[in-house]
Design a protein around this motif. Structure first.
Motif, short mmCIF file in Angstrom:
data_model
loop_
_atom_site.label_atom_id
_atom_site.label_comp_id
_atom_site.label_asym_id
_atom_site.label_seq_id
_atom_site.Cartn_x
_atom_site.Cartn_y
_atom_site.Cartn_z
N LYS A 154 0.83 -1.21 0.00
CA LYS A 154 0.00 0.00 0.00
C LYS A 154 0.86 1.26 0.00
O LYS A 154 0.56 2.24 -0.69
N TYR A 155 1.92 1.23 0.79
CA TYR A 155 2.81 2.40 0.85
C TYR A 155 3.44 2.65 -0.51
O TYR A 155 3.48 3.79 -1.00
N LEU A 156 3.93 1.61 -1.15
CA LEU A 156 4.58 1.76 -2.45
C LEU A 156 3.59 2.20 -3.52
O LEU A 156 3.93 2.95 -4.45
N ASN A 157 2.34 1.78 -3.37
CA ASN A 157 1.31 2.14 -4.36
C ASN A 157 0.99 3.64 -4.35
O ASN A 157 0.47 4.18 -5.33
N THR A 158 1.30 4.32 -3.25
CA THR A 158 1.05 5.78 -3.20
C THR A 158 1.99 6.53 -4.13
O THR A 158 1.85 7.74 -4.30
N ASN A 159 2.94 5.84 -4.72
CA ASN A 159 3.84 6.47 -5.69
C ASN A 159 3.09 6.90 -6.95
O ASN A 159 3.55 7.76 -7.70
N TRP A 160 1.90 6.32 -7.16
CA TRP A 160 1.11 6.65 -8.35
C TRP A 160 -0.01 7.61 -7.98
O TRP A 160 -0.75 7.37 -7.04
N ARG A 161 -0.11 8.69 -8.72
CA ARG A 161 -1.18 9.68 -8.53
C ARG A 161 -1.98 9.81 -9.82
O ARG A 161 -1.41 9.76 -10.92
N PHE A 162 -3.29 10.02 -9.66
CA PHE A 162 -4.14 10.11 -10.85
C PHE A 162 -3.93 11.44 -11.55
O PHE A 162 -3.94 12.50 -10.94
N ASP A 163 -3.73 11.36 -12.85
CA ASP A 163 -3.55 12.54 -13.69
C ASP A 163 -4.77 12.66 -14.61
O ASP A 163 -5.04 11.76 -15.40
N VAL A 164 -5.50 13.77 -14.48
CA VAL A 164 -6.74 13.94 -15.24
C VAL A 164 -6.47 13.97 -16.74
O VAL A 164 -7.19 13.36 -17.53
N ARG A 165 -5.41 14.67 -17.13
CA ARG A 165 -5.12 14.76 -18.57
C ARG A 165 -4.76 13.40 -19.15
O ARG A 165 -5.19 13.06 -20.26
N ALA A 166 -3.96 12.65 -18.43
CA ALA A 166 -3.58 11.32 -18.92
C ALA A 166 -4.69 10.30 -18.71
O ALA A 166 -4.67 9.22 -19.31
N ASP A 167 -5.65 10.63 -17.84
CA ASP A 167 -6.73 9.72 -17.47
C ASP A 167 -6.16 8.39 -16.99
O ASP A 167 -6.63 7.32 -17.35
N ASP A 168 -5.11 8.51 -16.17
CA ASP A 168 -4.44 7.31 -15.66
C ASP A 168 -3.60 7.70 -14.45
O ASP A 168 -3.39 8.89 -14.19
N PHE A 169 -3.10 6.70 -13.75
CA PHE A 169 -2.21 6.94 -12.61
C PHE A 169 -0.78 7.03 -13.10
O PHE A 169 -0.31 6.17 -13.86
N ILE A 170 -0.09 8.09 -12.66
CA ILE A 170 1.27 8.38 -13.12
C ILE A 170 2.23 8.27 -11.94
O ILE A 170 1.97 8.81 -10.87
N PRO A 171 3.36 7.56 -12.10
CA PRO A 171 4.34 7.47 -11.00
C PRO A 171 4.98 8.83 -10.72
O PRO A 171 5.29 9.59 -11.64
#
Length: 242
Positions: A166-183
């Motif tokens: 879970k901690y490592l997964n916080t490395n990804w944040r949602f980007d509205v423009r990319a419509d995806d989670f970005i590291p």
């Protein structure tokens, strides 16, 4: 199609199906049925023909929307699965780097787990009974207290692993423009950040608060190690020629 940005493929499919039924209903039950058509004026029949055509056109638009949403959902599912794989692999590497005893945990894993869970907004600090190897002792149906302790440490290992993930997964944040989670950084740096929690004030505080729990786990681990050493000695002795 901006109005349908948050639609799912399934919702678009249902709308397509509803429009298909309406279009076919007008065409088959009125426009193409000579007996039913006779109940309406020519102007009304023409209007229903136009409506049927419009519904068919709208149906094709929703069919296109459904296919587009299905592609997006497959892309997001693949991206999510890839993140899961990366975090799972890295979490196991973190766990193993702390030299856990076989089928158990140690002081380092316990403290890093509780600290990571405490500082991660996407996680929560576990209740004490979860990391208490003596929990429910004397009130169980198992053959021995050590069998219950064994189950406890196995459960703790799973909790620790999931918390690291879970901690490592916080490395990804949602980007509205990319419509995806970005590291936000290379995963190796996030791993270093996780391991670096040993210098976090919360880690030092946990080390003081969890002394009793740590000692109980270490006593159990030493007992298991002693039993395994004795088994090893007996095995060596039995291999000696008579």
């Amino acid at each position: 199609m901006d109005n349908y940005k948050y639609w799912t493929a399934d919702r678009a499919r249902k709308k397509q199906t509803a429009l298909t039924r309406l279009a076919n209903g007008l065409r088959n039950e009125v426009v193409s049925d000579s007996r039913t058509r006779g109940l309406f004026t020519d102007e009304e029949v023409e209007a229903m023909q136009i409506a049927s055509n419009a519904l068919s056109n709208a149906k094709r638009k929703f069919e296109h929307l459904k296919e587009q949403k299905a592609r997006d959902e497959r892309r997001k599912a693949a991206s999510s699965e890839r993140r899961e794989q990366l975090c799972s692999k890295a979490a196991k590497e973190v766990f193993d780097s702390l030299n856990p005893p076989r089928n158990s945990i140690n002081k380092e894993i316990l403290l890093l787990w509780i600290t990571a869970a405490s500082v991660n907004p996407s996680d929560f600090r576990p209740d004490a009974f979860i990391y208490d190897i003596e929990d429910n002792m004397g009130e169980h149906y198992l053959s021995s207290d050590d069998e219950l302790r064994s189950r406890h440490v196995s459960s703790m290992a799973s909790y620790a692993y999931e918390s690291f993930k879970k901690y490592l997964n916080t490395n990804w944040r949602f980007d509205v423009r990319a419509d995806d989670f970005i590291p936000q950084m290379p995963l190796s740096e996030k791993v270093t950040e996780l391991l670096g929690l040993v210098n976090h004030p919360q880690y030092e505080q946990n080390e003081r608060l969890l002394v009793r729990y740590i000692e109980n786990i270490e006593v159990y681990n030493r007992k298991v190690s002693a039993v395994e050493r004795r088994k090893g000695f007996h095995s060596v002795d039995s291999d000696q020629p008579k």
